[in-house]
Structure formats: structure tokens, C-alpha cells
Design an enzyme around this catalytic site. Structure first.
Site, PDB file in Angstrom:
ATOM      1  N   HIS A  69      33.449  -3.741 -22.810  1.00  0.00           N
ATOM      2  CA  HIS A  69      34.409  -4.751 -22.397  1.00  0.00           C
ATOM      3  C   HIS A  69      34.099  -6.110 -23.014  1.00  0.00           C
ATOM      4  O   HIS A  69      34.756  -7.100 -22.690  1.00  0.00           O
ATOM      5  CB  HIS A  69      34.461  -4.851 -20.874  1.00  0.00           C
ATOM      6  CG  HIS A  69      35.083  -3.642 -20.246  1.00  0.00           C
ATOM      7  ND1 HIS A  69      34.373  -2.493 -20.010  1.00  0.00           N
ATOM      8  CD2 HIS A  69      36.356  -3.389 -19.840  1.00  0.00           C
ATOM      9  CE1 HIS A  69      35.175  -1.590 -19.465  1.00  0.00           C
ATOM     10  NE2 HIS A  69      36.371  -2.106 -19.356  1.00  0.00           N
TER      11      HIS A  69
ATOM     12  N   HIS B  95      32.376  10.736 -15.286  1.00  0.00           N
ATOM     13  CA  HIS B  95      32.090   9.373 -15.733  1.00  0.00           C
ATOM     14  C   HIS B  95      32.519   8.391 -14.661  1.00  0.00           C
ATOM     15  O   HIS B  95      33.562   8.565 -14.018  1.00  0.00           O
ATOM     16  CB  HIS B  95      32.835   9.055 -17.034  1.00  0.00           C
ATOM     17  CG  HIS B  95      32.794   7.599 -17.386  1.00  0.00           C
ATOM     18  ND1 HIS B  95      31.627   6.966 -17.761  1.00  0.00           N
ATOM     19  CD2 HIS B  95      33.753   6.641 -17.392  1.00  0.00           C
ATOM     20  CE1 HIS B  95      31.875   5.694 -17.978  1.00  0.00           C
ATOM     21  NE2 HIS B  95      33.162   5.463 -17.761  1.00  0.00           N
TER      22      HIS B  95
END
Length: 746
Positions: free
Chosen positions: A680, A627
Site C-alpha cells: 500500500h 490470506h
């Protein structure tokens, strides 16, 4: 030669006890009003100004404080707020975090550090307009508490070159002349307010620059330097050698130049080659602003001695802002004294700057440093010598067939990146274990209960590949560092990563080894609670280095191999415990990429080799994932392929799936999971929004190779938004999966 003086380029802004984090998050949650947030901010700023002045610095910076990010502050300063934020009550935080129906600015890494900045969005229609309130208000505020300061600004060239174009083929650098008018107006206002000197940070000069960009640098400072009323100009660079830009600054109409002599010792030779800085001040970065090791004062003094004849005036400083290191070593009482004696945090580095300045002025005698102890483990070195590069895995096509047969996953398989929200109960359990209020067995029962809840939730949502949620982990690097030999963890060594997010980078001081399994116990338990595959979750060797303070007594590539060997042992143990998918995260692969292209091939060679060493010991039927997030990946797409992971999940929501163009151009043929949910931001993406992103992805990627996942881990999110977003994600995946099946006739 005039008296040597001292300064620093910047300082941590979060507070001794992370007061900024708590105040900002309280404001977002409605527990703190705007006045309360500003009161906390003012207290932190004023405390720093007084502290630096009382420490003996001759010049103190201001405007280095930010409620979120200094590049975002510059967006507000020059009036480059995108139109979609017009009418929002608090556009500053909306640009950082998004608002209902409004996406935030993209976020990416600040050069090769682990600090994240918000990327300005500029296009042909951008019109700059000055809002001078912040830097001038903070300058006046510092004066009121008795400290004269040097305001710090992001330089105009760096602002434009770090920005993102909103129109195809448009280069933000074309906006330079308009931006310079705003900077000129600001400098004139600063002069009128009594500002004597301004620091303009141009870190982009540490990277390769074109002739056009260098010409823009010359034009920018010719324009600003020609102002009839302005403060003295200090142009500060850091993070590397600045090459041909040095001569432009040396001959340009600026009064001072700041150079990094820690990460770029070659700047000394380059400075001599251009004839020094006649008539100018040299701000010499000889104390490392990015790592925690004590300064070799004898070496720093020797560098300064060589610099004394290359400018009219010498200022001893840090190599860059101290934003990147923890605040105070004195708060750490549990470190091994042998290690502690080798360290310096921000407060100690200020003292080093002052001490070096005094020594150069003959006011203090500085004793020579003893040779630092090395922490070596011959067993680790012997194992690596015997292993070499390890045995390569079979070609991906063969592995893909074996994995499909064993896992039986559908096209557009759904999963998450690893962590789930860390609840108050989880954090309290960790604190209770640390304080001794519960024993290890009691703590593990609480973690098992949390894993049970996370597994049940994922099954109810309908995810295809599950995770255990990582409730036992405080941080994706620190958790592993606390179990590995050769690492040390701090108790209070917090560093800002982005916004209110702070991390405690561990200290990698010696040879690395794994005394015992680190994750097998939790992954095995999670797998026992479901028939669906559960991913084992590890942090890759490059990220373990990038997000730590790393020893400086051997090459990074050698240290990376030691970490990779420990991870190799862990992947083999996970496989033996029945874990069929193992994710080895490397979000920092792009972050550590050298700023100069000439240095990149060597870095990528050892970085890729370390990942393959860590993951190359498992069977072909075990699927390896990795990732990556919040970086520009186009430049390293080849290296991503060379990692030879079976599946790569990548941040893509904020960048609107731009990575897909790079994948298509490269001919990428392995599994890919472009993130469809920006974690986020607190907003919940709609099913339709995710469907649109997935349809874009299926136009470029074979659905059999396409994975559906968020941008990053969910640790910082709350459960209500997490559950709602994941349900929308799974529903969107099911719809697009059905569409692709109909289109293919299956």
C-alpha cells in the site's frame, strides 16, 4: 417537548464521479498541483453542505471531509506527527503512503467496517500541539456559502485508544491530560469563531472498556465541559451498545449524546434504565448508516416515540456516518425493480431522516412499510441440510507430508497474494466487453495474453508458486458476486475503502448458489503455461459477507453457509482441473469480530465453520491457503488455527512482524507467510530490508513452514515497482534460505 429536528453524523466525501480519487491520484502522479487538488476538495465539500441543507436537515456536519482519512487528519490536528516525517515536503501523504526510506503509519480497519484508518503512533515523548487550520477553515468556508455547520472531531478518548504505542509498556491513554489541553484550546477558538455546536465522535465506547478507560472518559468531558467559553458538546457513539459509558455521558457536562439504535437496539432499554438524558439532547441514530436497505419507518417512528420522554430534545439522525454507503440510488438504472424498491443509499437516507422528523412533528404522514419480498431457493437449503458440517480433513501433519511429496517446494517458498497490476489495457478490454465493442471470445484472448505475460514474468523473477494475476477480475468480491445467484452488483455504488481506494460492494439479497464454475477456466489456462504450481484464487465466505451489503432477514451465519457451499463446489472443480494449491482469502475474518467480547465466541464458531465447509471437500494432497490483511490478529490467533488452512499469509510489513510474537505464544505449527513488502506504499523495499524481516521470521518459525510473500495483492501497484520489489523479495529469500541451510548443516 420541543420540536424534533434532524441531522446526519457524516456523509460520503468521494464525489458523484469519484472526483476526489482522480484529483488525489493526479496530485500523487504530478498531473495536478496542490492548488488544483484543493480546488477539487473545496468543490466537493461545498456541494455536500449545500445538498444537505437543501434536503431539509436542520443541522449539517462539517470537517467530515478528508483528503485521505479522518484519523490521519486528527494526527495533524493535534501535532502528533512522528519525528521520521520531519523535513518531508508533504508529511500528510507521507504518513499515509510512505516516502523514500520512510515507512508510513500502520493501517487497520475502522472497527468492524471495511474502511481503513491510519494508526496514530504515540509514545512517552509525544508532545501535542494544535494546528486548528482545517476544522476552522472549513467552518468558515461553509459559512461563506450560506450554511451553518457543526464541526466533527474524533473524540480524545477514541484517538488515544485507537493509537499504537511506540514504547513497550507505555499506554497512550497516559497522554490524555496533554491532549485535553489541545482540545480545550481548539474548542475555545471555535467558540470565538462563532461555532455553536461541536460533534466529538467516541466510537470506542461500543467496545469493552476498562474501569480506567471509563474514568478517563469522565475526566475528559469534565475538563472540556468546564470550559468557560466553548460550543455545545455533542458526544456521538455508534457501532454498538455503549454500556456503562452511557451513565457517564448522561450525568456529564455535555449538552447532547448520540446513540446508535440500529446496530444497538439495546441502547433504548439502557437509556431508560439510567433515567434518560434530563436537560440534554438525544441524537437518535434510527436510520442505518452502514447498510443499503430502506428504513422500516414504522419501526423507526416507534423507537423515536419511545425516546421522546427520555430527553429534553430529540434529533433524528443516522446510526453513524453515511461514509459507509454509496451516494445515490438514482444512479442505478439496471437493478431489478423488486430489489431497487427495497434500497436506500446516502441521498435517500438523508431523505428518510428528514421524513421521519417531519412525521414526528405532525408535518407529514408516513405510510407503513409492506413486508419485503424474500428471495429463497429451496435447493440451496436442502443441500446444506443434507451436507451438515461436511467431512473433516486429515490432521495437518498427514496433509503436510502428502503436499510436500506432491509439490516439492523449498523452505521459504516464494509467492504473491494473487492479483498483479491491472494495466490500462486490461481495464480498457473490460470496458470494451461491457460496451459491446469486443465479443466474449476477443476479451478472453486479451486476458489469456495478459496471463501469458504474468506467468512469464513470475518465472523470470524466480517465484516458486505462481498466480494467474487475476486480470479478469474487477474486485475480489464483486467478481464472484456477479457470477453467483442471490447477489446483485451496482454500476455506480462506490464506497471509500481507504485513501483514494474505492470499492463497489455488491448487494447480497437472497439465497446464494453457483450456477457454473467461476475461476476454473482462468486457473487451468495459467497452469497450462508453466510447470510450476499455480494457485487457484477464491474469496472466502466471511469476506464475501463483510465486503457486501448483506440481507438482514436471516442470521449472518446462515448466509455464510450458503456462500461457503458455492465455494466448496468451486474448490472441488479447481482440484479436478489439476490445481494443487487453492487460496481462499479471508482478510475480513478479524474485521467482523464483534466489538464486545461476550459476542465473539458465537461469531467465530460460525465463521470458522463456514471456511471449513468451503475448503473441506478437497483431498489431503491439495494445499489450502488463506490470506488476511490490515487487522489486529492477536485476538483471533486461535480462530486462525481453527480454520485448518495449510498456509496462512498475513500482513506484517507495516506492523513490523508483530504477529510473530502471537504465533510463538500460540504454538502455531502450520505454514505461515508474514508479508515482507507493504504494497500500500509506492516505495520499493530493498533486499536488505526484506532479509532483515525474514531473519526475524526464521527466529520464530521453522523455515520449512515459512513462506515469503507481499502483504497483499498487487492490483493497485504499477509494474516497474512491482517487478523491482519482487526481484528484491526473491533475492532476499534465496540468501536467507542459504543461511538457514548452512545453519542446519543440510
Amino acid at each position: 417537548m420541543s420540536k424534533v429536528t434532524t441531522t446526519v453524523l457524516g456523509y460520503p466525501r468521494i464525489g458523484d464521479r469519484r472526483e476526489l480519487k482522480r484529483a488525489t491520484e493526479g496530485y500523487w502522479a504530478g498531473r495536478v498541483d496542490a492548488a488544483g487538488l484543493q480546488e477539487t476538495a473545496a468543490g466537493l465539500r461545498q456541494g455536500v453542505w449545500r445538498e444537505l441543507s437543501e434536503a431539509g436537515l436542520d443541522a449539517v456536519p462539517s470537517n467530515t471531509f478528508s483528503l485521505y482519512d479522518h484519523v490521519l487528519d486528527t494526527v495533524a490536528l493535534v501535532g502528533a506527527v512522528p519525528e521520521r516525517f520531519a523535513g518531508i515536503a508533504d508529511p500528510y501523504f507521507a504518513m499515509a503512503r510512505g516516502a523514500e526510506g520512510v515507512a508510513p503509519l500502520e493501517m487497520t480497519k475502522w472497527f468492524d467496517t471495511n474502511y481503513h484508518y491510519l494508526v496514530p503512533e504515540l509514545g512517552p515523548g509525544t508532545r501535542f500541539r494544535l494546528d486548528w487550520s482545517k476544522p476552522l477553515a472549513e467552518y468558515a468556508e461553509a459559512r461563506r456559502v450560506g450554511v451553518e455547520t457543526r464541526p466533527v472531531l474524533v473524540g480524545p478518548l477514541s484517538f488515544l485508544l485507537l493509537a499504537k504505542s511506540t514504547a513497550p509498556g507505555f499506554a497512550p491513554l497516559r497522554l490524555l491530560d496533554g491532549l485535553l489541553e489541545v482540545y480545550a484550546e481548539l474548542l475555545e477558538r471555535m467558540a470565538a469563531a462563532g461555532v455553536a455546536e461541536v460533534q466529538l465522535d467516541e466510537p470506542v465506547l461500543a467496545a469493552d472498556r476498562t474501569d480506567e478507560e471509563l474514568a478517563a472518559l469522565r475526566r475528559a468531558y469534565a475538563r472540556l465541559g468546564a470550559l468557560s467559553s466553548r460550543p455545545r458538546l455533542l458526544v456521538a457513539t455508534y457501532f454498538g451498545e455503549i454500556g456503562p459509558a452511557l451513565e457517564i455521558l448522561a450525568r456529564g457536562p455535555v449538552e447532547a449524546v448520540g446513540l446508535d439504535f440500529v446496530s444497538a437496539p439495546g441502547n433504548l432499554k439502557a437509556l431508560a434504565a439510567v433515567g434518560g438524558l434530563p436537560g440534554k439532547t438525544l441524537v437518535a441514530g434510527v436510520v442505518d448508516g452502514r447498510n443499503v436497505w430502506r428504513t422500516d419507518t414504522a419501526k423507526a417512528l416507534a423507537t423515536c416515540a419511545a425516546l421522546l420522554g427520555l430527553s429534553d430534545r430529540l434529533v433524528v439522525s443516522t446510526s453513524c456516518s453515511l461514509l459507509h454507503v454509496p451516494l445515490d440510488l438514482d444512479a442505478e438504472t439496471s437493478l431489478d425493480p423488486r430489489l431497487r424498491d427495497r434500497l436506500a443509499f446516502a441521498r435517500q437516507k438523508v431523505a428518510e431522516v428528514v421524513r421521519i422528523g417531519r412525521a414526528l412533528n405532525g408535518e407529514e404522514v408516513v405510510a407503513g412499510e409492506s413486508v419485503a419480498e424474500r428471495f429463497l431457493d429451496p435447493r440451496v437449503r436442502a443441500r446444506l441440510d443434507a451436507l451438515g458440517e461436511g467431512t473433516p480433513r486429515a490432521p495437518h501433519a498427514e496433509r503436510f507430508a502428502a503436499q510436500n511429496a506432491g509439490l516439492g517446494l523449498p523452505p521459504l517458498a516464494t509467492t504473491t497474494i494473487g492479483s498483479f497490476p491491472q494495466t490500462g489495457e486490461v481495464r480498457r478490454a473490460r470496458a470494451a466487453l461491457h460496451s459491446g465493442d469486443i465479443d466474449r471470445a476477443g476479451y478472453e484472448r486479451r486476458m489469456e495474453a495478459e496471463i501469458d505475460r504474468v506467468i512469464a514474468l513470475q518465472e523470470d523473477i524466480g517465484l516458486d508458486v505462481l498466480v494467474h494475476g487475476e486480470p479478469e477480475r474487477n474486485d475480489m468480491v464483486q467478481y464472484f458476486a456477479e457470477t453467483l445467484e442471490g447477489y446483485a452488483a451496482t454500476e455506480h455504488g462506490w464506497v471509500q475503502s481507504y485513501g483514494s481506494r474505492c470499492v463497489r460492494p455488491p448487494i447480497l439479497f437472497g439465497d446464494v448458489s453457483r450456477p457454473e464454475p467461476m475461476t476454473v477456466r482462468w486457473a487451468s489456462y495459467a497452469q497450462s503455461r508453466t510447470r510450476k504450481p499455480v494457485k487457484g484464487m477464491l474469496t472466502g465466505p466471511v469476506t464475501m459477507l463483510a465486503w457486501s451489503f448483506v440481507r438482514d432477514d436471516q442470521p449472518l451465519g446462515e448466509t455464510a453457509r450458503q456462500v461457503a457451499l458455492a465455494l466448496r463446489d468451486e474448490t472441488r472443480d479447481l482440484e479436478a482441473a489439476g490445481i494443487r494449491i487453492i487460496q481462499v482469502d479471508e482478510p475480513a475474518l478479524r474485521e467482523l469480530l464483534p466489538l464486545r467480547r461476550a459476542d465473539r465466541a458465537a461469531y467465530l464458531e460460525w465463521a470458522v465453520a463456514a471456511f471449513r465447509l468451503a475448503t473441506g471437500g478437497v483431498a489431503d494432497s491439495t494445499q489450502i491457503h488463506t490470506h488476511m490483511c490490515y487487522s489486529e490478529f492477536g485476538e483471533i490467533i486461535g480462530a486462525i488455527g481453527d480454520l485448518d488452512a495449510d498456509v496462512t499469509s498475513v500482513e506484517a510489513a507495516r506492523s513490523r512482524m508483530e504477529l510473530l510474537d502471537d504465533l510463538r505464544a500460540f504454538g502455531y505449527t502450520r505454514g505461515i507467510g508474514p508479508g515482507v513488502w507493504d504494497i500500500h506504499s509506492p516505495r520499493v523495499p530493498s533486499t536488505g530490508e526484506i532479509e532483515t524481516a525474514l531473519r526475524t521470521a526464521t527466529a520464530s518459525v521453522d523455515p520449512a513452514l515459512l513462506w515469503v510473500n507481499p502483504d497483499c495483492g498487487l492490483k493497485t501497484r504499477a509494474y516497474p515497482e512491482t517487478e523491482a520489489s519482487l526481484r528484491n523479495m526473491v533475492e532476499a529469500a534465496l540468501r536467507v534460505r542459504a543461511e538457514t541451510a548452512r545453519a542446519s548443516g543440510s
